[in-house]
Design an enzyme around this catalytic site. Structure first.
Site, PDB file in Angstrom:
ATOM      1  N   ARG A  53       0.953  -1.135  -0.142  1.00 19.77           N
ATOM      2  CA  ARG A  53      -0.190   0.035  -0.275  1.00 19.77           C
ATOM      3  C   ARG A  53       0.792   1.389   0.101  1.00 19.77           C
ATOM      4  NH1 ARG A  53      -3.269  -3.717   2.875  1.00 19.77           N
ATOM      5  NH2 ARG A  53      -2.041  -3.186   4.764  1.00 19.77           N
ATOM      6  N   GLU A 111       6.124  -9.954  16.297  1.00 17.40           N
ATOM      7  CA  GLU A 111       5.520 -10.604  17.191  1.00 17.40           C
ATOM      8  C   GLU A 111       5.586 -12.194  17.363  1.00 17.40           C
ATOM      9  OE1 GLU A 111       1.567  -9.186  18.207  1.00 17.40           O
ATOM     10  OE2 GLU A 111       1.459 -10.088  20.301  1.00 17.40           O
TER      11      GLU A 111
HETATM   12  P1  AMP Z   1       3.306  -1.658  11.897  1.00 16.63           P
HETATM   13  O1  AMP Z   1       4.705  -2.408  11.472  1.00 16.63           O
HETATM   14  O2  AMP Z   1       2.805  -2.468  13.205  1.00 16.63           O
HETATM   15  O3  AMP Z   1       3.667  -0.288  12.156  1.00 16.63           O
HETATM   16  O4  AMP Z   1       2.091  -2.120  10.851  1.00 16.63           O
HETATM   17  C1  AMP Z   1       2.202  -1.328   9.915  1.00 16.63           C
HETATM   18  C2  AMP Z   1       1.913  -2.066   8.750  1.00 16.63           C
HETATM   19  O5  AMP Z   1       0.862  -3.074   8.947  1.00 16.63           O
HETATM   20  C3  AMP Z   1       1.500  -1.162   7.395  1.00 16.63           C
HETATM   21  O6  AMP Z   1       1.977  -1.812   6.326  1.00 16.63           O
HETATM   22  C4  AMP Z   1      -0.014  -1.350   7.327  1.00 16.63           C
HETATM   23  O7  AMP Z   1      -0.541  -1.498   5.815  1.00 16.63           O
HETATM   24  C5  AMP Z   1      -0.455  -2.511   8.218  1.00 16.63           C
HETATM   25  N1  AMP Z   1      -1.288  -2.412   9.244  1.00 16.63           N
HETATM   26  C6  AMP Z   1      -1.043  -2.610  10.547  1.00 16.63           C
HETATM   27  N2  AMP Z   1      -2.207  -2.335  11.350  1.00 16.63           N
HETATM   28  C7  AMP Z   1      -3.210  -1.977  10.324  1.00 16.63           C
HETATM   29  C8  AMP Z   1      -4.505  -1.471  10.722  1.00 16.63           C
HETATM   30  N3  AMP Z   1      -5.139  -1.353  11.682  1.00 16.63           N
HETATM   31  N4  AMP Z   1      -5.267  -0.948   9.527  1.00 16.63           N
HETATM   32  C9  AMP Z   1      -4.722  -1.262   8.288  1.00 16.63           C
HETATM   33  N5  AMP Z   1      -3.241  -1.578   7.976  1.00 16.63           N
HETATM   34  C10 AMP Z   1      -2.502  -1.854   9.234  1.00 16.63           C
END
Ligand code: AMP
Length: 176
Positions: free
Chosen positions: A61, A98
């Site tokens: 995305r 995780e």
């Molecule tokens: P993080 O590594 O935990 O910051 O997660 C970010 C990645 O996971 C991004 O590429 C987002 O597209 C996806 N992601 C994580 N949580 C969500 C959420 N609640 N809604 C949409 N995409 C998410």
């Protein structure tokens, strides 16, 4: 910033992909021409004077607005992908999640020491995936790295910004 039109058009899908997750579906922003203009204009405003030479989009995305923005900034666009997708020689980074590990890749000739890089993804949650991309890009020793997300999740206990060094400029278009 929290543009009302963006907030109004962002779709929330409860319990996707697993129970308990409130999934922020940016497809409703990308399908709306006004939202696409707003996102691009706001990002261009933030980064047009920073001398960005490469925008790195995080699969998948981060590819959409990342590439549009690269065009607007007259910068190049680079894909940061899951393993096995990029055809030429790559540099990889494996990081802990995780549960288990994940690996990301960038073409070895995609970034040079002369680049000023903007890393872009749709959403900041824990920051884990962007931190891995930051570390991988950092290993190319570019002049500077900026980070941007369209959405920053600010729910309690989630402080995605804290995983990055304090001197890294991070911008987000929406805090929710
Ligand atoms: P993080 O590594 O935990 O910051 O997660 C970010 C990645 O996971 C991004 O590429 C987002 O597209 C996806 N992601 C994580 N949580 C969500 C959420 N609640 N809604 C949409 N995409 C998410």
């Amino acid at each position: 910033m929290n543009n009302e039109t963006l907030l109004k058009n962002l779709r929330n899908i409860p319990d996707f992909p697993v129970k308990g997750i409130q999934f922020k579906d940016v497809s409703t922003l990308f399908k709306n021409p006004e939202c696409l203009d707003i996102m691009t204009d706001e990002l261009k405003e933030i980064y047009q004077d920073k001398g960005i030479t490469k925008v790195v989009g995080i699969e998948s995305r981060g590819f959409m607005e990342g590439c549009i923005l690269a065009h607007e900034l007259h910068a190049g666009f680079v894909m940061c992908r899951k393993p096995g997708k990029l055809p030429a020689e790559t540099r990889q980074l494996t990081y802990s999640k995780e549960y288990g590990t994940d690996t990301i890749e960038i073409h070895t000739d995609a970034i040079t020491e002369n680049d000023i890089v903007l890393l872009h993804d749709d959403l900041l949650a824990t920051g884990g995936s962007m931190k891995a991309a930051y570390d991988l890009v950092k290993s190319f020793n570019p002049k500077k790295i900026y980070i941007n997300f369209i959405i920053e999740l600010t729910i309690e206990g989630l402080n995605g910004r804290s995983v990055f060094p304090e001197d890294v400029e991070i911008s987000t278009l929406m805090k929710i």
